[in-house]
Scaffold this motif. Structure first.
Motif, PDB file in Angstrom:
ATOM      1  N   PHE A 121      73.783 -15.038 -67.992  1.00  0.00           N
ATOM      2  CA  PHE A 121      74.701 -13.785 -68.169  1.00  0.00           C
ATOM      3  C   PHE A 121      74.777 -13.495 -69.771  1.00  0.00           C
ATOM      4  CE2 PHE A 121      79.044 -12.365 -69.557  1.00  0.00           C
ATOM      5  CZ  PHE A 121      78.779 -11.000 -69.213  1.00  0.00           C
ATOM      6  N   GLU A 122      74.541 -12.347 -70.219  1.00  0.00           N
ATOM      7  CA  GLU A 122      74.579 -12.094 -71.767  1.00  0.00           C
ATOM      8  C   GLU A 122      75.569 -11.134 -71.860  1.00  0.00           C
ATOM      9  OE1 GLU A 122      72.052 -10.748 -75.700  1.00  0.00           O
ATOM     10  OE2 GLU A 122      71.346 -10.573 -73.763  1.00  0.00           O
ATOM     11  N   ASP A 123      76.725 -11.328 -72.449  1.00  0.00           N
ATOM     12  CA  ASP A 123      77.962 -10.245 -72.746  1.00  0.00           C
ATOM     13  C   ASP A 123      77.780  -9.701 -73.849  1.00  0.00           C
ATOM     14  OD1 ASP A 123      80.161  -8.950 -72.145  1.00  0.00           O
ATOM     15  OD2 ASP A 123      81.431 -10.620 -73.096  1.00  0.00           O
ATOM     16  N   LYS A 124      77.647  -8.465 -73.929  1.00  0.00           N
ATOM     17  CA  LYS A 124      77.573  -7.478 -75.300  1.00  0.00           C
ATOM     18  C   LYS A 124      78.840  -6.613 -75.300  1.00  0.00           C
ATOM     19  CE  LYS A 124      72.792  -7.369 -74.486  1.00  0.00           C
ATOM     20  NZ  LYS A 124      71.386  -6.833 -74.639  1.00  0.00           N
ATOM     21  N   PRO A 125      79.200  -5.959 -76.643  1.00  0.00           N
ATOM     22  CA  PRO A 125      80.095  -5.254 -76.789  1.00  0.00           C
ATOM     23  C   PRO A 125      79.986  -4.083 -75.969  1.00  0.00           C
ATOM     24  CG  PRO A 125      79.640  -6.118 -78.740  1.00  0.00           C
ATOM     25  CD  PRO A 125      78.493  -6.389 -77.911  1.00  0.00           C
ATOM     26  N   LEU A 126      78.646  -3.435 -76.020  1.00  0.00           N
ATOM     27  CA  LEU A 126      78.441  -2.199 -75.230  1.00  0.00           C
ATOM     28  C   LEU A 126      77.373  -2.387 -74.016  1.00  0.00           C
ATOM     29  CD1 LEU A 126      78.010  -0.085 -78.536  1.00  0.00           C
ATOM     30  CD2 LEU A 126      79.806  -0.082 -76.878  1.00  0.00           C
ATOM     31  N   GLY A 127      77.361  -3.732 -73.529  1.00  0.00           N
ATOM     32  CA  GLY A 127      76.452  -3.743 -72.403  1.00  0.00           C
ATOM     33  C   GLY A 127      76.711  -5.230 -71.705  1.00  0.00           C
ATOM     34  N   ALA A 128      75.892  -5.430 -70.619  1.00  0.00           N
ATOM     35  CA  ALA A 128      76.144  -6.563 -69.886  1.00  0.00           C
ATOM     36  C   ALA A 128      74.686  -6.965 -69.131  1.00  0.00           C
ATOM     37  CB  ALA A 128      77.170  -6.804 -68.777  1.00  0.00           C
ATOM     38  N   ALA A 129      74.120  -8.104 -69.424  1.00  0.00           N
ATOM     39  CA  ALA A 129      72.870  -8.320 -68.945  1.00  0.00           C
ATOM     40  C   ALA A 129      72.779  -9.673 -68.155  1.00  0.00           C
ATOM     41  CB  ALA A 129      71.718  -8.442 -70.197  1.00  0.00           C
ATOM     42  N   LEU A 130      71.710  -9.692 -67.297  1.00  0.00           N
ATOM     43  CA  LEU A 130      71.326 -10.813 -66.623  1.00  0.00           C
ATOM     44  C   LEU A 130      69.942 -11.150 -66.920  1.00  0.00           C
ATOM     45  CD1 LEU A 130      72.794 -10.073 -63.033  1.00  0.00           C
ATOM     46  CD2 LEU A 130      73.684 -12.113 -64.550  1.00  0.00           C
ATOM     47  N   HIS A 131      69.730 -12.437 -67.300  1.00  0.00           N
ATOM     48  CA  HIS A 131      68.378 -12.951 -67.727  1.00  0.00           C
ATOM     49  C   HIS A 131      67.781 -13.936 -66.442  1.00  0.00           C
ATOM     50  CE1 HIS A 131      68.219 -11.597 -72.052  1.00  0.00           C
ATOM     51  NE2 HIS A 131      69.712 -11.465 -71.891  1.00  0.00           N
ATOM     52  N   PHE A 132      66.746 -13.612 -66.021  1.00  0.00           N
ATOM     53  CA  PHE A 132      66.391 -14.519 -64.967  1.00  0.00           C
ATOM     54  C   PHE A 132      64.877 -14.910 -65.325  1.00  0.00           C
ATOM     55  CE2 PHE A 132      66.287 -10.008 -63.920  1.00  0.00           C
ATOM     56  CZ  PHE A 132      64.834  -9.431 -63.879  1.00  0.00           C
ATOM     57  N   ARG A 133      64.496 -15.130 -66.349  1.00  0.00           N
ATOM     58  CA  ARG A 133      63.242 -15.841 -66.957  1.00  0.00           C
ATOM     59  C   ARG A 133      63.138 -17.212 -66.403  1.00  0.00           C
ATOM     60  NH1 ARG A 133      60.035 -14.775 -71.267  1.00  0.00           N
ATOM     61  NH2 ARG A 133      61.614 -13.057 -71.923  1.00  0.00           N
ATOM     62  N   LEU A 134      64.419 -17.872 -66.368  1.00  0.00           N
ATOM     63  CA  LEU A 134      64.159 -19.162 -65.801  1.00  0.00           C
ATOM     64  C   LEU A 134      64.361 -19.475 -64.431  1.00  0.00           C
ATOM     65  CD1 LEU A 134      66.528 -21.086 -68.611  1.00  0.00           C
ATOM     66  CD2 LEU A 134      63.849 -20.981 -68.396  1.00  0.00           C
ATOM     67  N   ALA A 135      64.800 -18.097 -63.710  1.00  0.00           N
ATOM     68  CA  ALA A 135      64.997 -18.332 -62.256  1.00  0.00           C
ATOM     69  C   ALA A 135      64.458 -17.103 -61.524  1.00  0.00           C
ATOM     70  CB  ALA A 135      66.541 -18.396 -62.005  1.00  0.00           C
TER      71      ALA A 135
END
Ligand SMILES: [Mg+2]
Length: 245
Positions: A121-135
């Motif tokens: 999970f990546e938290d950002k002031p103006l966004g939220a992201a899920l990274h699945f490169r490792l999964a």
């Protein structure tokens, strides 16, 4: 359709303004966003090139500015959060307000990633992201979850990640905003980027009589030129700093 995408011509230091994506363009993509390393030689090169261009060099990234600041890039002008925030060389920081709907998305993304090994999970002031490169086995579920929470937000796919963020901005609006103000206004924009999110930037610079440079393999793109990877970008930037003749 196969296209020819030649290497970009050298910059014209009296005419051009240079906009650079960060991840996958200036530095190779890392397995985790925080694992990126920026060599001092690259930072020094960017500042020398900015001087050569009378300050017309800016970083244009999907990362938020405080995150980019952690890489020691110094006082270069920057547009972060896909154009949701920006800061010129004078240090003044401006940002769009954070939409409330982001908080629900954040909560869901945190729970989802905590329950799945390798989803980050990546938290950002103006966004939220899920990274699945490792999964990669969780890619479809990550994308489905982001879709569920995209109401009132912009759903943005990227390299092995999915993001919801503040709507109405993208790399194109980020570049257009900077091109409206000194020292960029009245010059010809050149934008280097690797990701699908950079296509908006390529379109913007093309409409302002500049050109885009795709970093990576040939694909359908609004960019007219191409360099193969961040190492080729580094060499192209270095060539501009060599004494003429
Ligand atoms: Mg990139």
């Amino acid at each position: 359709m196969t296209r020819t995408m030649p290497e970009p011509p050298p910059l014209d230091p009296s005419r051009d303004a240079l906009f650079l994506d960060f991840d996958g363009t200036l530095v190779p993509l890392a397995e985790r966003p925080e694992a990126v390393h920026v060599p001092d030689t690259l930072i020094e090169r960017l500042h020398r090139l900015a001087d050569r261009l009378d300050g017309r060099l800016a970083i244009v990234s999907g990362r938020y500015i405080a995150d980019l600041d952690g890489f020691g890039l110094g006082a270069l002008p920057v547009a972060g959060s896909h154009g949701g925030e920006w800061r010129l060389a004078d240090g003044e920081h401006c940002a769009l307000p954070r939409p409330k709907s982001l908080d629900a998305a954040r909560e869901a993304f945190v729970a989802f990633s905590a329950a799945r090994e390798g989803v980050i999970f990546e938290d950002k002031p103006l966004g939220a992201a899920l990274h699945f490169r490792l999964a990669p086995q969780h890619a479809d579920a990550s994308i489905a979850l982001a879709r569920e929470h995209a109401a009132g937000l912009h759903l943005q796919p990227g390299h092995e990640m999915i993001e919801v963020r503040v709507p109405g901005v993208h790399k194109g609006t980020a570049i257009a905003r900077l091109m409206d103000v000194p020292p960029f206004a009245g010059h010809r924009p050149v934008f280097l980027g690797d990701d699908v999110t950079d296509e908006d930037g390529f379109a913007a610079v093309t409409s302002l009589e500049g050109h885009g440079v795709l970093i990576g393999p040939v694909r359908e793109s609004r960019a007219a030129y191409r360099l193969s990877d961040p190492a080729a970008v580094k060499a192209w930037l270095a060539a501009m700093l060599e004494p003429a003749g």
